[in-house]
Motif scaffolding. Structure first.
Motif, PDB file in Angstrom:
ATOM      1  N   LEU A  16       0.882  -1.298   0.041  1.00 57.09           N
ATOM      2  CA  LEU A  16       0.529   0.234  -0.198  1.00 57.09           C
ATOM      3  C   LEU A  16       0.633   1.051   0.226  1.00 57.09           C
ATOM      4  N   LEU A  17       0.992   1.796  -1.190  1.00 60.56           N
ATOM      5  CA  LEU A  17       2.019   2.861  -1.000  1.00 60.56           C
ATOM      6  C   LEU A  17       1.383   4.256  -0.810  1.00 60.56           C
ATOM      7  N   ARG A  18       1.704   5.631  -0.474  1.00 58.92           N
ATOM      8  CA  ARG A  18       0.809   6.911  -0.429  1.00 58.92           C
ATOM      9  C   ARG A  18       2.475   7.175  -1.547  1.00 58.92           C
ATOM     10  N   ILE A  19       0.867   8.051  -2.657  1.00 57.55           N
ATOM     11  CA  ILE A  19       1.222   8.111  -3.507  1.00 57.55           C
ATOM     12  C   ILE A  19       1.302  10.081  -3.568  1.00 57.55           C
ATOM     13  N   LEU A  20       2.422  11.403  -3.326  1.00 57.96           N
ATOM     14  CA  LEU A  20       2.257  12.373  -3.664  1.00 57.96           C
ATOM     15  C   LEU A  20       1.640  13.367  -4.747  1.00 57.96           C
ATOM     16  N   ARG A  21       0.635  13.832  -4.097  1.00 54.13           N
ATOM     17  CA  ARG A  21       0.203  14.868  -5.553  1.00 54.13           C
ATOM     18  C   ARG A  21       0.178  16.217  -5.285  1.00 54.13           C
ATOM     19  N   VAL A  22       0.780  17.120  -6.506  1.00 54.91           N
ATOM     20  CA  VAL A  22       1.219  18.203  -6.118  1.00 54.91           C
ATOM     21  C   VAL A  22       0.919  19.168  -6.990  1.00 54.91           C
ATOM     22  N   LYS A  23       0.399  20.645  -6.670  1.00 54.07           N
ATOM     23  CA  LYS A  23      -0.233  21.384  -7.709  1.00 54.07           C
ATOM     24  C   LYS A  23       0.738  22.172  -8.191  1.00 54.07           C
ATOM     25  N   CYS A  24       0.623  22.795  -9.116  1.00 57.33           N
ATOM     26  CA  CYS A  24       1.231  22.893 -10.095  1.00 57.33           C
ATOM     27  C   CYS A  24       1.140  24.348  -9.887  1.00 57.33           C
ATOM     28  N   MET A  25       1.930  25.381  -9.583  1.00 56.65           N
ATOM     29  CA  MET A  25       2.139  26.624  -9.558  1.00 56.65           C
ATOM     30  C   MET A  25       1.857  27.481 -11.163  1.00 56.65           C
ATOM     31  N   SER A  26       2.266  27.120 -11.694  1.00 55.74           N
ATOM     32  CA  SER A  26       1.938  27.074 -13.352  1.00 55.74           C
ATOM     33  C   SER A  26       1.262  27.211 -13.669  1.00 55.74           C
ATOM     34  N   CYS A  27       1.001  25.757 -13.937  1.00 56.97           N
ATOM     35  CA  CYS A  27      -0.201  25.368 -14.885  1.00 56.97           C
ATOM     36  C   CYS A  27      -1.365  25.045 -14.150  1.00 56.97           C
ATOM     37  N   LYS A  28      -1.596  25.183 -13.151  1.00 59.59           N
ATOM     38  CA  LYS A  28      -2.413  25.032 -11.721  1.00 59.59           C
ATOM     39  C   LYS A  28      -3.493  23.684 -12.163  1.00 59.59           C
ATOM     40  N   SER A  29      -1.809  22.564 -13.245  1.00 58.37           N
ATOM     41  CA  SER A  29      -2.699  21.178 -12.562  1.00 58.37           C
ATOM     42  C   SER A  29      -1.843  20.333 -11.467  1.00 58.37           C
ATOM     43  N   THR A  30      -2.591  19.701 -11.291  1.00 57.33           N
ATOM     44  CA  THR A  30      -1.997  18.661 -10.285  1.00 57.33           C
ATOM     45  C   THR A  30      -1.171  18.219 -10.311  1.00 57.33           C
ATOM     46  N   HIS A  31      -0.425  16.668 -10.207  1.00 55.72           N
ATOM     47  CA  HIS A  31       0.818  16.202 -10.837  1.00 55.72           C
ATOM     48  C   HIS A  31       0.958  14.726  -9.482  1.00 55.72           C
ATOM     49  N   ALA A  32       1.162  13.616  -9.550  1.00 60.34           N
ATOM     50  CA  ALA A  32       1.669  12.916  -8.766  1.00 60.34           C
ATOM     51  C   ALA A  32       2.910  12.927  -9.089  1.00 60.34           C
ATOM     52  N   VAL A  33       3.761  12.427  -7.989  1.00 56.99           N
ATOM     53  CA  VAL A  33       5.021  12.505  -7.605  1.00 56.99           C
ATOM     54  C   VAL A  33       5.194  10.859  -7.719  1.00 56.99           C
TER      55      VAL A  33
END
Length: 129
Positions: A16-33
């Motif tokens: 069971l993994l925890r996936i970090l999701r971040v919001k990009c300030m440039s494109c305003k999209s969320t991305h998974a690390v």
């Protein structure tokens, strides 16, 4: 920033993994690390995809499927069909082989993780210690 939980199957181990999701300030999209060993939108780790495909080429499918209890026959054929449909020609066009370091070349050439089907661009961040 958000964290989601994902179930991932590797060889005979379910994690069971925890996936970090971040919001990009440039494109305003969320991305998974993601770790390099994770194939986006797949419940199987990169090593399972590689071993399934390698067993197919070596004609050792029956031995491999009996040994690996975490993947069933349907999943094996699904991985194989996704490879045929999306990745076989890409690898052949670049003369790439099914090796464990394949992910580096895929990020560099295609901006995708190997066996990633959804074509969202990715960047490979190599963190040195």
């Amino acid at each position: 920033m958000a964290i989601i939980l994902v179930k991932l199957n590797t060889e005979n181990i379910q994690s069971l993994l925890r996936i970090l999701r971040v919001k990009c300030m440039s494109c305003k999209s969320t991305h998974a690390v993601l770790l390099y060993s994770i194939v986006p939108y797949s419940q199987y780790a990169l090593e399972v995809h590689l071993k399934a495909l390698q067993s197919d080429f070596l004609n050792t499918f029956i031995d491999w499927i009996e040994w690996n209890e975490e993947i069933n026959e349907y999943s094996y054929y699904y991985i194989r069909s996704q490879f045929q449909k999306y990745w076989k020609e890409r690898l052949m066009s670049e003369s790439m082989r099914l090796k464990t370091d394949l992910f580096k070349s895929c990020f560099k050439i295609f901006s995708l993780q190997f066996m990633q089907i959804k074509c969202t661009r990715n960047i490979f961040l190599s963190l040195s210690t």
